[in-house]
Scaffold this motif. Structure first.
Motif, mmCIF file in Angstrom:
data_model
loop_
_atom_site.group_PDB
_atom_site.id
_atom_site.type_symbol
_atom_site.label_atom_id
_atom_site.label_comp_id
_atom_site.label_asym_id
_atom_site.label_seq_id
_atom_site.Cartn_x
_atom_site.Cartn_y
_atom_site.Cartn_z
ATOM 1 N N GLY A 125 58.160 67.173 87.121
ATOM 2 C CA GLY A 125 58.556 68.099 87.501
ATOM 3 C C GLY A 125 59.802 68.333 87.660
ATOM 4 O O GLY A 125 60.183 68.374 86.243
ATOM 5 N N ALA A 126 60.539 69.393 88.294
ATOM 6 C CA ALA A 126 61.910 70.248 87.917
ATOM 7 C C ALA A 126 63.080 70.001 88.903
ATOM 8 O O ALA A 126 62.198 69.513 90.185
ATOM 9 C CB ALA A 126 61.682 71.099 87.438
ATOM 10 N N PHE A 127 64.402 69.632 88.793
ATOM 11 C CA PHE A 127 65.281 69.869 90.323
ATOM 12 C C PHE A 127 65.835 70.798 89.442
ATOM 13 O O PHE A 127 66.911 70.611 88.373
ATOM 14 C CB PHE A 127 65.779 68.426 89.726
ATOM 15 N N CYS A 128 66.346 71.724 90.170
ATOM 16 C CA CYS A 128 67.153 72.574 90.732
ATOM 17 C C CYS A 128 67.848 72.802 91.197
ATOM 18 O O CYS A 128 67.948 72.990 91.899
ATOM 19 C CB CYS A 128 65.630 74.147 90.440
ATOM 20 N N ASP A 129 69.296 72.822 90.570
ATOM 21 C CA ASP A 129 70.531 72.478 91.242
ATOM 22 C C ASP A 129 71.292 73.948 91.215
ATOM 23 O O ASP A 129 71.974 74.275 90.240
ATOM 24 C CB ASP A 129 71.773 71.454 90.369
ATOM 25 N N GLY A 130 71.222 74.620 92.008
ATOM 26 C CA GLY A 130 71.801 75.147 92.648
ATOM 27 C C GLY A 130 73.611 75.273 92.433
ATOM 28 O O GLY A 130 74.121 76.306 92.545
ATOM 29 N N ILE A 131 73.878 74.296 93.123
ATOM 30 C CA ILE A 131 75.374 73.996 93.300
ATOM 31 C C ILE A 131 75.553 73.611 92.121
ATOM 32 O O ILE A 131 76.987 74.393 92.144
ATOM 33 C CB ILE A 131 75.473 72.557 93.778
ATOM 34 N N ASN A 132 75.454 73.103 90.823
ATOM 35 C CA ASN A 132 75.998 73.437 90.330
ATOM 36 C C ASN A 132 75.457 73.544 88.948
ATOM 37 O O ASN A 132 76.113 73.310 88.174
ATOM 38 C CB ASN A 132 76.000 71.386 89.241
ATOM 39 N N GLY A 133 74.364 74.531 88.777
ATOM 40 C CA GLY A 133 73.416 75.322 88.169
ATOM 41 C C GLY A 133 73.372 74.625 86.792
ATOM 42 O O GLY A 133 73.648 74.759 85.766
ATOM 43 N N GLU A 134 72.727 74.138 86.913
ATOM 44 C CA GLU A 134 71.662 73.200 86.254
ATOM 45 C C GLU A 134 70.312 72.749 87.202
ATOM 46 O O GLU A 134 69.884 73.127 87.744
ATOM 47 C CB GLU A 134 72.195 71.359 86.347
ATOM 48 N N ILE A 135 68.976 72.555 85.758
ATOM 49 C CA ILE A 135 67.867 72.555 85.833
ATOM 50 C C ILE A 135 68.202 71.352 85.180
ATOM 51 O O ILE A 135 68.265 70.992 83.709
ATOM 52 C CB ILE A 135 66.674 73.719 85.215
ATOM 53 N N PHE A 136 67.123 70.584 85.711
ATOM 54 C CA PHE A 136 66.375 68.870 85.257
ATOM 55 C C PHE A 136 65.205 68.892 85.533
ATOM 56 O O PHE A 136 64.250 69.325 86.285
ATOM 57 C CB PHE A 136 66.925 67.716 85.684
ATOM 58 N N LEU A 137 64.339 68.846 83.970
ATOM 59 C CA LEU A 137 62.592 68.652 83.917
ATOM 60 C C LEU A 137 62.645 67.002 83.626
ATOM 61 O O LEU A 137 63.544 66.242 83.111
ATOM 62 C CB LEU A 137 62.504 69.467 82.734
ATOM 63 N N LEU A 138 61.919 67.337 84.646
ATOM 64 C CA LEU A 138 61.937 65.004 85.349
ATOM 65 C C LEU A 138 59.864 65.007 84.573
ATOM 66 O O LEU A 138 58.828 65.459 85.345
ATOM 67 C CB LEU A 138 61.710 65.140 86.316
ATOM 68 N N GLY A 139 60.373 64.063 83.483
ATOM 69 C CA GLY A 139 58.643 62.643 83.090
ATOM 70 C C GLY A 139 58.256 64.191 82.052
ATOM 71 O O GLY A 139 59.008 65.220 81.400
ATOM 72 N N GLU A 140 57.787 63.356 80.994
ATOM 73 C CA GLU A 140 57.399 63.704 79.526
ATOM 74 C C GLU A 140 56.761 64.712 80.182
ATOM 75 O O GLU A 140 56.415 65.443 78.825
ATOM 76 C CB GLU A 140 56.364 62.350 79.129
ATOM 77 N N LYS A 141 55.239 64.905 80.516
ATOM 78 C CA LYS A 141 54.464 65.925 80.564
ATOM 79 C C LYS A 141 55.180 67.601 80.590
ATOM 80 O O LYS A 141 54.955 68.569 79.468
ATOM 81 C CB LYS A 141 53.727 66.179 82.102
ATOM 82 N N ILE A 142 56.155 67.811 81.530
ATOM 83 C CA ILE A 142 56.944 69.055 82.364
ATOM 84 C C ILE A 142 57.934 69.137 80.769
ATOM 85 O O ILE A 142 57.431 70.684 80.449
ATOM 86 C CB ILE A 142 57.307 69.511 83.237
ATOM 87 N N ILE A 143 58.051 68.182 80.418
ATOM 88 C CA ILE A 143 59.194 68.229 79.176
ATOM 89 C C ILE A 143 59.009 68.984 77.928
ATOM 90 O O ILE A 143 58.946 70.269 77.391
ATOM 91 C CB ILE A 143 59.790 67.241 79.137
ATOM 92 N N ALA A 144 57.612 68.170 77.827
ATOM 93 C CA ALA A 144 56.605 68.845 76.170
ATOM 94 C C ALA A 144 56.075 70.061 75.906
ATOM 95 O O ALA A 144 56.332 71.331 76.002
ATOM 96 C CB ALA A 144 55.903 68.010 76.292
ATOM 97 N N ALA A 145 55.895 70.782 77.738
ATOM 98 C CA ALA A 145 55.811 71.852 78.272
ATOM 99 C C ALA A 145 56.412 73.248 78.506
ATOM 100 O O ALA A 145 56.298 74.055 77.290
ATOM 101 C CB ALA A 145 54.783 72.077 80.092
#
Length: 157
Positions: A125-145
């Motif tokens: 999945g993904a963590f979309c941080d609207g406080i710090n203006g960041e997006i984290f991709l979580l897990g190999e599948k979504i990173i590759a996609a």
């Protein structure tokens, strides 16, 4: 047909338990967010807020997010969890409605909230941080996609 469906109480409880206990998420933490239990990549998108906002980049991000969700699911649901707000599920393989502003009910480009998009099996999945203006991709599948079809605003810090 409504593709955005409010999460059941059980699904929402299980997803937030995973976020707090497995991902070790702490809202409003002073230190930088780290997700030790999953492979992750962090993108700083803070320069695209306010005067740096570009509608084309916003649309590109959402288009590529839906493509990534389609790739990592096979007719399964994505959970869209908005911190301290209503959370939903949707099937990325199906069209879904947008709000009166033409936006997702829970945008992938975070607008001042903490938002998680997780596969229903809680493995990617993904963590979309609207406080710090960041997006984290979580897990190999979504990173590759996302690597195959990188949004314009994703540059690695």
């Amino acid at each position: 047909m409504m593709n955005w469906t409010p999460l059941t109480e059980e699904d929402e409880k299980n997803a937030w338990r995973f976020i707090y206990e497995t991902l070790l998420f702490t809202p409003h933490a002073v230190e930088k967010v780290v997700f030790p239990k999953l492979s992750s990549v962090r993108y700083n998108i803070s320069k695209y807020y306010n005067e740096g906002f570009k509608e084309d980049y916003y649309d590109d991000l959402h288009s590529k997010a839906i493509d990534a969700f389609k790739e990592i699911t096979a007719n399964n649901l994505i959970f869209a969890l908005n911190f301290q707000h209503q959370s939903y599920s949707f099937n990325p393989q199906l069209p879904f409605e947008k709000d009166e502003f033409g936006e997702w009910l829970i945008p992938f480009f975070p607008n001042g909230d903490y938002v998680f998009f997780l596969t229903a099996d809680l493995k990617s999945g993904a963590f979309c941080d609207g406080i710090n203006g960041e997006i984290f991709l979580l897990g190999e599948k979504i990173i590759a996609a996302f690597e195959k079809n990188r949004p314009l605003i994703f540059t690695i810090d």
